[in-house]
Design an enzyme around this catalytic site. Structure first.
Site, PDB file in Angstrom:
ATOM      1  N   ASP A 266       9.789   0.924  -4.455  1.00  0.00           N
ATOM      2  CA  ASP A 266       8.529   0.826  -3.751  1.00  0.00           C
ATOM      3  C   ASP A 266       7.723  -0.293  -4.407  1.00  0.00           C
ATOM      4  OD1 ASP A 266       6.485   3.413  -2.187  1.00  0.00           O
ATOM      5  OD2 ASP A 266       6.423   1.227  -2.055  1.00  0.00           O
TER       6      ASP A 266
HETATM    7  C1  GLC Z   1       3.803   0.904   0.177  1.00  0.00           C
HETATM    8  C2  GLC Z   1       4.450   2.214   0.545  1.00  0.00           C
HETATM    9  C3  GLC Z   1       5.815   2.068   1.136  1.00  0.00           C
HETATM   10  C4  GLC Z   1       5.908   0.731   1.835  1.00  0.00           C
HETATM   11  C5  GLC Z   1       5.839  -0.336   0.763  1.00  0.00           C
HETATM   12  C6  GLC Z   1       5.918  -1.754   1.351  1.00  0.00           C
HETATM   13  O1  GLC Z   1       2.982   1.067  -0.921  1.00  0.00           O
HETATM   14  O2  GLC Z   1       4.515   3.232  -0.443  1.00  0.00           O
HETATM   15  O3  GLC Z   1       6.028   3.161   2.033  1.00  0.00           O
HETATM   16  O4  GLC Z   1       7.130   0.628   2.539  1.00  0.00           O
HETATM   17  O5  GLC Z   1       4.664  -0.211  -0.020  1.00  0.00           O
HETATM   18  O6  GLC Z   1       4.815  -1.984   2.158  1.00  0.00           O
END
Ligand code: GLC
Length: 740
Positions: A266
Site C-alpha cells: 500500500d
Molecule cells: C491508498 C489506499 C489503497 C489505494 C492506494 C493507492 O492509501 O489504502 O486502497 O489503492 O493507497 O491509491
C-alpha cells in the site's frame, strides 16, 4: 484457450523473461520493483528521470492519457532495456461511468452485477491508458464505524468470496492480453477491516482461525479466480506489518495458495515500517519487505534507495531480486505490452459515450438498493402525484450520489435523486430544499486533494436555522415528502472512520419536524455504511437504502420509488442500533447465556445490542413464502455432499426478486462453530403466484473449517441445523448429520 496451448504460451513467456533478466543490470531489476508516484503529493525524484534510467516498473496516481504515452515512450525508447510501464489507479467502482459502491453491489446478492460493472470499468480505464486497478477491495468488516466498509462486501466471507471472484472476472476477463481489461488487485492483504473500534490504520490482532475462516476466504477466492496482483495492508497484523509479513505473503499466499502473480505494497508502506517502529531504518525496511516477498514498493522509494546495496552487502542475493522481478515481467509479457505499449488517444471518448454503460449503471443501482420499510404499502408512489417536495442535504449532491473513491480528476456527473424524481414526474411540481448542511467535524485529508472541493465556509448557526425553517416551509406545501438523508462522499471511505452511526448534523431533527407535519414521508438513504436510523425505523413509513448509487443513482431511486423497478437487494452487513454496539454480526458463537435467557442482559444494561436490521434483510413490493425445505440425505459421511432444496413462492401481486439464503449451524465439534453461517444464496425473479425450487449443495467445501483446537483444516462428524429463508433470521428449519 486449451490447456496445452496455454502452457505452451507460458513456456514462451518464461523464455523471454529469462532472456530479459540476463540482459538487465541489478539497478534495472530493482527499478521494476519501484512504483513511481505520478501525483504532486507523492514525493520523490521526477518520474521521467526515474523511468529514463530504468528505475521504474510502474506509475500510479496519474490519470492523463497523453502523459501515459509520453512516459511510456521514455521507457520504451530511452531506458536501458525498454521495458514497458504499468499504469495503475484506483478504479474501484467505475472510471468515468460510476457504478454503485462495492458495498452496494454486494447488497444486490447477484455476482453478475459486479462482474458486469467491473467489465465496463475495465474497458473505460484501459481506453484511458490504465493497465491496472487497485481493486477489488476484499476486507471483511464487522464494525461499520470503519469508513472503508464502503469499499468491501460487508461482514460475511461467503458473500464476500462470491463478490471477489466476480470482480476479478470483470476486471481481468480470462486472458491478460485482452486490451479491454485491466489487472486486478486483491486488497488489502490482510485483516485491515478489523482494527479496534473501526479506527482506520490501527493495528489488528486476529487469531489464525479468524484469519483463515473469516478474513482470508475472499482473498483465496480472488486467487482461485486468477487475480494477477495483491496489495498488502497498511497495518500491523499481530505485531508484524502486513507489508513485511512472511507468514502472510510467502507461506499462505505463495506456498499454500500457489499464487504466481506479484504483490504491491500500500502507499509508502515499505518505508512506513520505520514509522510503525518495526524496522530500524529504511535499509532494514527494504530488507524486511524483500525477504517477505513484497515485489513492488508503492512510491516510498525504499527499494530504489537500498536494494542494490543490500545485495552488495550480501544481505540479499541477486537471485532473490530476480525471483521478485520475474512475475512482474511475466505479466507485462502476457499483457502484450512489449508489442503494444501505447494507447490510442482517441479511444476513450468513444468508449465512455457508449449508452450501454449508463444503462448498466442504472441497472446495477436498481439491483443494489434495499427496501428497509414499507408500512401500509406506501411505496411505490403514484406517478400522478401533483406536488412532491424533495428535502435533504444530499438530495441534489452529485458527489454523495457517486460516493467514495472517485478516480483522480473525475468531474462528478451523477443524476441526483432530485433530478431523477423530476425526470420521472415531468408534470408534477417537484420542490426542493437542502435543509442544514452536513460536514465532518474533522476534514478529510483527501478533500485537499480533490479538484474543486475547496472547503466552502461552514454554515453559521443562523444560516443553518434558516435552512431548517425553509425546508419545513417547502414540506408544508407538498402532498408527498421525500427526505434524502445520509452521508457526504467523504464521510465514508479511507480516513473516514467515525464513532457514531447516527445521521450526521441536524438530519434526524429535520426528519422529525417534517414528519410532525402529518404528510406522508418517504426516507431515501445515501450512505457508505450502516446507519443507526432508530427513530426513522419506527416512525417513517417507507425507507429505501440507496447507498452511494453512482452516475445513474437518481434515476434508479426514482425507478424504485415510482414502481418501475421492484427493490430486491439484501443487507450485506448488520445495521447496529448504536455505533458503540459494534462490532455486531450474525455469525457469532453461542454463549452460556443465550439471547432470551434470564442471564442475557449482561450485554449492556443500557439497551440490548439487538440489530436494527439483520444481515441479509430486505423487503420487496411483493411477498414471498419459503416452504418444503428438504435434504437429499439425513446422514452423509465426512467428505460427502448433500443437496438442499427449498420452494420459494411469490405470494403477492407483482413480480419481484427474492434472495434465497441458506444458513448452517454445526451443533458441536472440535471447535465451537457460529450459531449461523451463510453457505448458499441465489437471487431469483418470480412472477405473482410463481413457485421455484432453489437447490443448494453442502459438502466438504462448506463444512470444513480451520480448527484452533487441532491447528489445521478439519471437517467434523457432527449434527447440523440448517435454515432457508429471506435473511439471517430465517426460521424454516431442517437437520442433517455428518458421520465419520
Ligand atoms: C491508498 C489506499 C489503497 C489505494 C492506494 C493507492 O492509501 O489504502 O486502497 O489503492 O493507497 O491509491
Amino acid at each position: 484457450m486449451s490447456k496445452a496451448k496455454d502452457s505452451e504460451k507460458q513456456k514462451q513467456v518464461a523464455v523471454k523473461v529469462e532472456a530479459l533478466l540476463k540482459k538487465m543490470s541489478l539497478e534495472e531489476k530493482v527499478g521494476q520493483l519501484n512504483q513511481v508516484g505520478g501525483a504532486a503529493f507523492s514525493p520523490g525524484p521526477a518520474a521521467e528521470d526515474q523511468i529514463r534510467k530504468g528505475g521504474a516498473g510502474s506509475v500510479l496516481w496519474l490519470n492523463d492519457t497523453k502523459k501515459f504515452n509520453e512516459l511510456q515512450k521514455i521507457a520504451m525508447e530511452e531506458s536501458p532495456s525498454g521495458i514497458p510501464l504499468l499504469f495503475a489507479l484506483d478504479v474501484i467502482h467505475g472510471y468515468r461511468t460510476i457504478f454503485p459502491v462495492p458495498l452496494a453491489m454486494a447488497a444486490s446478492w447477484d455476482p453478475n452485477v459486479p462482474e458486469k460493472t467491473q467489465t465496463i470499468a475495465a474497458k473505460e480505464a484501459r481506453a484511458a491508458g490504465l493497465h491496472w486497478t487497485f481493486g477489488p477491495m476484499l476486507d471483511i468488516c464487522r464494525d461499520p464505524r470503519w469508513g472503508r466498509i464502503v469499499e468491501g462486501a460487508g461482514e460475511d466471507p461467503y458473500l464476500g468470496s462470491a463478490m471477489a471472484a466476480a470482480q476479478v472476472r470483470g476486471f481481468q476477463g480470462d486472458d491478460l492480453s485482452d486490451s479491454e481489461r485491466v489487472l486486478a488487485c486483491a486488497k488489502h492483504f490482510a485483516g485491515y477491516g478489523y482494527s479496534d473500534g473501526g479506527r482506520d490504520y490501527d493495528p489488528v490482532y486476529l487469531s489464525e482461525a479468524q484469519l483463515r475462516n473469516i478474513v482470508l476466504p475472499p482473498f483465496k477466492a480472488a486467487a482461485d479466480a486468477g487475480v494477477a496482483t495483491f496489495m498488502s495492508a497498511y497495518m500491523d497484523l499481530n505485531d508484524v506489518p502486513a507489508t513485511g509479513n512472511r507468514w502472510l505473503l510467502r507461506q499462505v499466499l505463495r506456498e499454500e495458495w500457489g499464487f504466481d502473480g506479484f504483490l504491491v505494497s500500500d502507499a509508502f508502506a515499505v518505508g512506513n515500517m520505520v514509522i510503525q517502529h518495526h524496522a530500524k531504518d529504511k535499509r532494514e525496511a527494504a530488507l524486511r519487505g524483500l525477504k517477505a516477498g513484497m515485489n513492488m514498493d508503492m512510491s516510498s522509494y525504499t527499494y530504489t534507495e537500498n536494494a542494490a546495496q543490500l545485495v552488495a552487502d550480501g544481505a540479499l542475493t541477486e537471485a532473490e531480486i530476480d525471483e521478485l522481478v520475474r512475475p512482474i515481467l511475466t505479466i507485462k509479457f502476457k499483457m502484450g505490452l512489449f508489442e503494444k505499449p501505447y494507447v490510442d488517444e482517441t479511444l476513450l471518448e468513444k468508449v465512455i459515450a457508449l449508452p450501454e454503460h449508463r444503462t448498466a449503471s442504472r441497472w446495477a443501482a436498481q439491483r443494489s438498493m434495499v427496501l428497509l420499510r414499507n408500512e401500509g404499502g406506501l411505496l411505490p408512489l403514484s406517478k400522478d402525484i401533483k406536488k412532491v417536495s424533495v428535502i435533504g442535504p444530499v438530495a441534489d449532491s452529485m458527489q454523495a450520489t457517486e460516493g467514495s473513491w472517485m478516480v483522480f480528476g473525475h468531474t462528478p456527473a451523477a443524476v441526483t435523486v432530485l433530478e431523477g424524481i423530476r425526470a420521472k414526474l415531468p408534470n408534477a411540481e417537484v420542490t426542493y430544499a437542502s435543509g442544514p448542511e452536513i460536514r465532518r467535524d474533522i476534514p478529510s485529508w483527501f478533500e485537499s486533494l480533490m479538484a474543486g472541493q475547496e472547503r466552502k465556509p461552514e454554515q453559521t448557526p443562523a444560516e443553518s436555522e434558516s435552512a431548517f425553517q425553509s425546508a419545513l416551509e417547502v414540506a408544508k406545501a407538498a402532498d408527498q415528502v421525500i427526505m434524502v438523508l445520509g452521508e457526504t462522499d467523504v464521510m465514508a471511505g479511507e480516513a473516514a472512520s467515525r464513532a457514531s452511526l447516527d445521521l450526521p448534523g441536524r438530519q434526524e431533527e429535520l426528519l422529525k419536524a417534517v414528519s410532525a407535519l402529518g404528510k406522508p414521508v418517504v426516507l431515501v438513504l445515501l450512505n457508505g455504511r450502516p446507519l443507526s436510523i432508530n427513530w426513522a425505523a419506527e416512525n417513517v413509513p417507507a425507507i429505501l437504502e440507496a447507498w452511494e448509487p453512482g452516475t445513474e443513482g437518481g434515476n434508479a431511486v426514482a425507478d424504485i420509488l415510482f414502481g418501475d423497478a421492484n427493490p430486491g437487494g439484501k443487507l450485506p452487513v448488520t445495521f447496529p442500533r448504536k455505533g458503540s454496539h459494534a462490532p455486531l454480526y450474525y455469525a457469532r458463537n453461542m454463549t452460556h447465556s443465550p439471547e432470551g435467557s434470564p442471564m442475557y442482559n449482561p450485554r449492556y444494561w443500557d439497551g440490548l445490542p439487538v440489530p436494527l436490521y439483520p444481515f441479509g434483510f430486505g423487503l420487496s413490493y411483493t411477498t414471498f413464502e419459503f416452504s418444503n425445505l428438504k435434504v437429499s440425505a439425513e446422514k452423509i459421511k465426512v467428505g460427502a455432499s448433500l443437496t438442499v432444496t427449498v420452494d420459494v413462492t411469490n405470494t403477492g401481486k407483482v413480480a419481484g426478486d427474492e434472495v434465497a439464503q441458506l444458513y448452517i449451524h454445526q451443533q458441536y465439534g472440535t471447535d465451537t462453530r457460529p450459531i449461523r453461517e451463510l453457505k448458499g444464496f441465489e437471487r431469483i425473479t418470480l412472477q405473482p403466484g410463481e413457485k421455484k425450487t432453489v437447490t443448494f449443495s453442502l459438502g466438504a467445501n462448506e463444512l470444513t473449517y480451520w480448527s484452533s483446537n487441532a491447528g489445521k483444516w478439519i471437517q467434523d462428524p457432527a449434527s447440523f441445523d440448517l435454515w432457508a429463508g429471506s435473511d439471517s433470521q430465517a426460521s424454516l428449519h431442517a437437520e442433517f448429520e455428518v458421520t465419520s
